[in-house]
Design a protein around this motif. Structure first.
Motif, PDB file in Angstrom:
ATOM      1  N   LEU A  57       0.856  -1.190   0.000  1.00 14.01           N
ATOM      2  CA  LEU A  57       0.000   0.000   0.000  1.00 14.01           C
ATOM      3  C   LEU A  57       0.886   1.233   0.000  1.00 14.01           C
ATOM      4  O   LEU A  57       0.501   2.290   0.476  1.00 14.01           O
ATOM      5  N   MET A 102      15.450  -2.017   3.253  1.00 13.19           N
ATOM      6  CA  MET A 102      14.766  -2.293   4.515  1.00 13.19           C
ATOM      7  C   MET A 102      13.669  -3.343   4.341  1.00 13.19           C
ATOM      8  O   MET A 102      13.440  -4.182   5.198  1.00 13.19           O
ATOM      9  N   LEU A 112       3.653  -5.069   4.211  1.00 11.60           N
ATOM     10  CA  LEU A 112       2.572  -4.123   3.947  1.00 11.60           C
ATOM     11  C   LEU A 112       2.671  -2.911   4.871  1.00 11.60           C
ATOM     12  O   LEU A 112       2.601  -1.764   4.434  1.00 11.60           O
ATOM     13  N   MET A 113       2.875  -3.185   6.168  1.00  9.60           N
ATOM     14  CA  MET A 113       2.933  -2.098   7.145  1.00  9.60           C
ATOM     15  C   MET A 113       4.141  -1.205   6.901  1.00  9.60           C
ATOM     16  O   MET A 113       4.076   0.008   7.068  1.00  9.60           O
ATOM     17  N   MET A 114       5.272  -1.808   6.519  1.00  3.74           N
ATOM     18  CA  MET A 114       6.473  -1.006   6.303  1.00  3.74           C
ATOM     19  C   MET A 114       6.312  -0.122   5.063  1.00  3.74           C
ATOM     20  O   MET A 114       6.772   1.018   5.057  1.00  3.74           O
ATOM     21  N   VAL A 116       3.546   1.146   4.062  1.00  5.13           N
ATOM     22  CA  VAL A 116       2.693   2.251   4.496  1.00  5.13           C
ATOM     23  C   VAL A 116       3.505   3.260   5.303  1.00  5.13           C
ATOM     24  O   VAL A 116       3.408   4.480   5.092  1.00  5.13           O
ATOM     25  N   ALA A 117       4.347   2.750   6.224  1.00  2.92           N
ATOM     26  CA  ALA A 117       5.128   3.647   7.077  1.00  2.92           C
ATOM     27  C   ALA A 117       6.054   4.521   6.238  1.00  2.92           C
ATOM     28  O   ALA A 117       6.133   5.734   6.443  1.00  2.92           O
ATOM     29  N   ILE A 118       6.737   3.925   5.253  1.00  6.01           N
ATOM     30  CA  ILE A 118       7.662   4.696   4.423  1.00  6.01           C
ATOM     31  C   ILE A 118       6.909   5.789   3.660  1.00  6.01           C
ATOM     32  O   ILE A 118       7.325   6.947   3.616  1.00  6.01           O
ATOM     33  N   GLN A 120       4.064   7.182   4.446  1.00  4.46           N
ATOM     34  CA  GLN A 120       3.569   8.219   5.355  1.00  4.46           C
ATOM     35  C   GLN A 120       4.683   9.154   5.795  1.00  4.46           C
ATOM     36  O   GLN A 120       4.486  10.360   5.927  1.00  4.46           O
ATOM     37  N   ILE A 121       5.866   8.590   6.048  1.00  2.00           N
ATOM     38  CA  ILE A 121       6.988   9.438   6.463  1.00  2.00           C
ATOM     39  C   ILE A 121       7.341  10.404   5.336  1.00  2.00           C
ATOM     40  O   ILE A 121       7.505  11.607   5.548  1.00  2.00           O
ATOM     41  N   GLU A 124       4.717  13.109   5.094  1.00  2.00           N
ATOM     42  CA  GLU A 124       4.843  14.128   6.144  1.00  2.00           C
ATOM     43  C   GLU A 124       6.033  15.041   5.885  1.00  2.00           C
ATOM     44  O   GLU A 124       5.964  16.246   6.089  1.00  2.00           O
ATOM     45  N   ILE A 125       7.157  14.469   5.434  1.00  2.00           N
ATOM     46  CA  ILE A 125       8.337  15.302   5.165  1.00  2.00           C
ATOM     47  C   ILE A 125       8.009  16.321   4.071  1.00  2.00           C
ATOM     48  O   ILE A 125       8.288  17.513   4.208  1.00  2.00           O
ATOM     49  N   LYS A 128       5.700  19.003   5.370  1.00  2.00           N
ATOM     50  CA  LYS A 128       6.291  19.992   6.277  1.00  2.00           C
ATOM     51  C   LYS A 128       7.324  20.879   5.581  1.00  2.00           C
ATOM     52  O   LYS A 128       7.592  21.969   6.054  1.00  2.00           O
TER      53      LYS A 128
ATOM     54  N   VAL B 225      -4.003   2.029   9.880  1.00  2.00           N
ATOM     55  CA  VAL B 225      -2.574   1.813  10.040  1.00  2.00           C
ATOM     56  C   VAL B 225      -2.203   1.719  11.518  1.00  2.00           C
ATOM     57  O   VAL B 225      -1.367   0.916  11.916  1.00  2.00           O
ATOM     58  N   ALA B 232       1.369  -5.464  14.451  1.00  2.00           N
ATOM     59  CA  ALA B 232       2.658  -5.807  13.845  1.00  2.00           C
ATOM     60  C   ALA B 232       3.790  -5.623  14.838  1.00  2.00           C
ATOM     61  O   ALA B 232       4.687  -6.475  14.950  1.00  2.00           O
ATOM     62  N   ILE B 266       5.453  11.528  12.087  1.00  2.00           N
ATOM     63  CA  ILE B 266       6.718  10.968  11.613  1.00  2.00           C
ATOM     64  C   ILE B 266       7.335  10.078  12.693  1.00  2.00           C
ATOM     65  O   ILE B 266       7.800   8.977  12.412  1.00  2.00           O
ATOM     66  N   TYR B 269       5.556   6.666  12.836  1.00  2.00           N
ATOM     67  CA  TYR B 269       5.870   5.755  11.738  1.00  2.00           C
ATOM     68  C   TYR B 269       7.341   5.343  11.758  1.00  2.00           C
ATOM     69  O   TYR B 269       7.683   4.210  11.421  1.00  2.00           O
ATOM     70  N   MET B 272       7.686   2.605  14.196  1.00  4.45           N
ATOM     71  CA  MET B 272       7.159   1.356  13.646  1.00  4.45           C
ATOM     72  C   MET B 272       8.144   0.741  12.653  1.00  4.45           C
ATOM     73  O   MET B 272       8.417  -0.459  12.677  1.00  4.45           O
ATOM     74  N   LEU B 273       8.699   1.604  11.796  1.00  2.00           N
ATOM     75  CA  LEU B 273       9.642   1.126  10.785  1.00  2.00           C
ATOM     76  C   LEU B 273      10.874   0.515  11.444  1.00  2.00           C
ATOM     77  O   LEU B 273      11.342  -0.567  11.059  1.00  2.00           O
ATOM     78  N   LEU B 276      10.024  -2.829  13.066  1.00  4.86           N
ATOM     79  CA  LEU B 276       9.765  -3.902  12.108  1.00  4.86           C
ATOM     80  C   LEU B 276      11.002  -4.285  11.307  1.00  4.86           C
ATOM     81  O   LEU B 276      11.133  -5.446  10.893  1.00  4.86           O
ATOM     82  N   SER B 277      11.930  -3.321  11.057  1.00  7.55           N
ATOM     83  CA  SER B 277      13.117  -3.772  10.323  1.00  7.55           C
ATOM     84  C   SER B 277      14.079  -4.495  11.260  1.00  7.55           C
ATOM     85  O   SER B 277      14.855  -5.347  10.837  1.00  7.55           O
TER      86      SER B 277
END
Lengths: 319, 290
Positions: A57, A102, A112-114, A116-118, A120-121, A124-125, A128, B225, B232, B266, B269, B272-273, B276-277
């Protein structure tokens, strides 16, 4: 029909479809350009979802990187389209390569979660860093120089459509080649049985990183095309919502088949264009119901369904 | 300084307990039943709407509304499990992801049609309104609701799993479905019941957390999420892990909001990253006893 004939025939489908669409919708070329660009990003997604078997995602990260990369390049460096396209592709590939380092040891929900996290980060960057990216206003006022120094971008999106269609066509031909190459076969083998590939001495991690980077480069190309032809880049290009949309298109068309991605993008964009204007809420209900129905009744997507139908009509057993 | 840390802890723990209540059912479906359910937040939303309706339209007291919320979410989940979900237990993860995203979209559209697109407040009873003075700061009294319900959930689940016949059957089914079936356990029924109980708890969490995560049609997508992150990071299938992860993520996001509002998301997330890594199976990998 020989294999040579067959592949020449297949290669001609996109140009023929482009001409046909341009004739059927002569006043909607900007929208057709959108379809071609979306088809390109869905194609890149298919590499990850269909061929590597990894549900993501976060594909918008690479598309958005390409879009912002190409927009910034055009605004501050040089407004020449083709070098801008390369910049977008490189931006997508860079983001993909870095995240692949990673991501590619995980799979399933963690993967999937990672993704999404990437995404979203990154979102946000960009959100901002107003000074560079315009924050939630996005980047606008992108004016491109003529393509190849000759063809001016016009208000109606005629050049935009042909430009996007040609890039889509070239990438499609390249991908057909790659998917059938030893590299493509290994990637599919990793999807089907990673342990066995590892036992045979295959480098799972390396293949996955390479595939993800390739996919990111193509998504970046699509982002760059969008930035250059729409002349606006917004945060939506980096959102999880956009990632979900293209995933729906891919599944609708049929994941794991290059044709499926193209068909899905075309059908989804067409329905969306006409239906969403009527009522966005019912549109969501419709997309949701379609997804559920496809998973339950048509696991290979529209293209798989069509193929089965054709085979049945020809009196052949399904492949 | 002390009051800042205390504030972060109080709000973070309340928030974390809401996350725990909503996510605990998800960790069962994901970790034990191996079903990737992206529609889990829908059950929390259903709970929120059910409670709001019970209070506003039917005039029921808050306690009964909580029960309505759990029942509504549990009943709908039970129906879905029988009609759709159970067909997908043995299908690839991608199919499960897609089907449940489809359900999320349908849930958003249907709740928008039924309840409108604005936030729906869950009206509080007299004794939960206003603020409680803790000496160094005023805390909204309703923030104690997740505290009480969250801890009750933790204890209730532990009792259910460790001390009841149902818990034994569920653990047996998860560890070895075939052997459990041959011993006369109705595994299909166990799965459906576990799914419904998880959804009922999410429904409770939706009401208890209505102040922090307001009830609206996009709820399942907006916080998806967050719920998945709890599972997770905690390690799918590990309920105590989810509890710790929920408190951790809740506190980190709350701390971020107090200290650097621009970077709270930020930070969440990134954490979380990192986790998880470092440990792809979550902080607390569930070690099978077999």
């Amino acid at each position: 029909m020989t294999n040579l004939h067959r592949s020449i025939g297949a290669a001609a489908v996109i140009p023929l479809a482009a001409v046909a669409l341009a004739l059927i919708f002569p006043n909607q070329q900007a929208f057709l350009a959108q379809i071609a660009i979306t088809a390109l990003v869905v194609l890149s997604l298919d590499l990850v979802v269909g061929f590597a078997g990894l549900a993501t995602l976060g594909h918008a990260a690479m598309y958005g990187a390409g879009a912002y990369g190409a927009a910034l390049y055009a605004l501050h460096v040089w407004a020449e389209p083709l070098t801008g396209l390369i910049v977008g592709g490189l931006a997508g590939a860079t983001i993909a390569f870095l995240s692949a380092l990673m991501l590619m040891r995980s799979h399933g929900l963690t993967f999937l979660m990672m993704t999404v996290a990437i995404t979203q980060i990154l979102y946000e960057i960009v959100n901002k860093s107003r000074a560079v990216t315009g924050g939630d206003d996005g980047l606008y006022g992108i004016v491109m120089k003529p393509l190849l120094g000759v063809f001016e971008f016009d208000f109606y999106g005629r050049l935009a459509f042909w430009y996007a269609a040609v890039v889509l066509w070239l990438v499609f031909l390249l991908l057909r080649h790659i998917v059938a190459s030893p590299f493509g076969l290994t990637v599919r083998a990793v999807r089907d049985d990673g342990d066995r590939v590892a036992t045979l001495g295959g480098n799972i991690f390396g293949h996955r990183v390479a595939l993800y980077t390739l996919s990111g480069a193509i998504a970046g190309l699509a982002g760059a095309l969008s930035a250059q032809t729409v002349q606006v880049v917004g945060l939506h290009s980096l959102s999880v919502t956009f990632s979900a949309d293209i995933l729906v298109m891919l599944v609708m068309g049929g994941a794991g088949r290059l044709w499926g991605g193209l068909l899905g993008a075309l059908v989804f964009m067409m329905i969306h264009h006409y239906a969403a204007e009527i009522d966005p809420v019912r549109w969501m209900l419709f997309v949701g119901a379609i997804l559920v129905a496809i998973v339950l009744f048509l696991p290979k997507g529209l293209f798989g369904g069509l193929e089965a139908l054709v085979n049945r009509l020809r009196g052949r057993a399904p492949a | 300084m002390f009051s800042l840390i205390a504030s972060i802890l109080i709000d973070g723990i309340a928030y974390g307990l809401v996350l725990f209540m909503v996510s605990v059912g998800l960790t069962v479906t994901l970790g034990l039943m191996r079903f990737v359910n992206l529609a889990h937040g829908t059950f929390a939303m259903i709970g929120g709407y059910a409670a709001a309706t019970a209070i506003t339209a039917l005039g029921l007291p808050y306690g009964l509304a909580l029960i309505c919320a759990a029942l509504a979410a549990g009943a709908i989940a039970y129906g879905l499990e029988i009609a759709l979900i159970r067909r997908l237990y043995h299908r690839p993860e991608l199919d499960q992801v897609l089907l449940t995203i489809g359900l999320v979209f349908m849930g958003i559209a249907l709740s928008g049609m039924m309840f409108g697109n604005s936030l729906v407040p869950v009206r509080l009873p007299e004794f939960l309104r206003g603020a409680t003075d803790l000496g160094f700061r005023q805390v909204p009294t309703q923030r104690f609701v997740p505290l009480v319900l969250g801890l009750a959930t933790l204890i209730g689940i532990w009792l259910l799993f460790e001390r009841t016949r149902f818990g034994i059957r569920l653990r047996a089914t998860v560890d070895n479905p075939r052997a459990a079936g041959e011993l006369g356990i109705n595994t299909r029924h166990i799965y459906a019941a576990a799914f419904a109980i998880g959804a009922a708890l999410a429904g409770l969490g939706g009401v208890a957390g209505a102040e922090l995560l307001p009830v609206e049609p996009y709820y399942p997508l907006k916080y998806l999420v967050l719920f998945l992150a709890v599972v997770a990071v905690g390690g799918p299938g590990n309920m105590l892990g989810s509890f710790v992860a929920a408190l951790l993520l809740g506190t980190v996001e709350t701390a971020g909001k107090y200290l650097a509002p621009d970077f709270a998301t930020i930070a969440l997330y990134a954490l979380m990253l990192l986790v998880l890594s470092w440990r792809p199976e979550g902080l607390f990998r569930r070690t099978s006893k077999t």
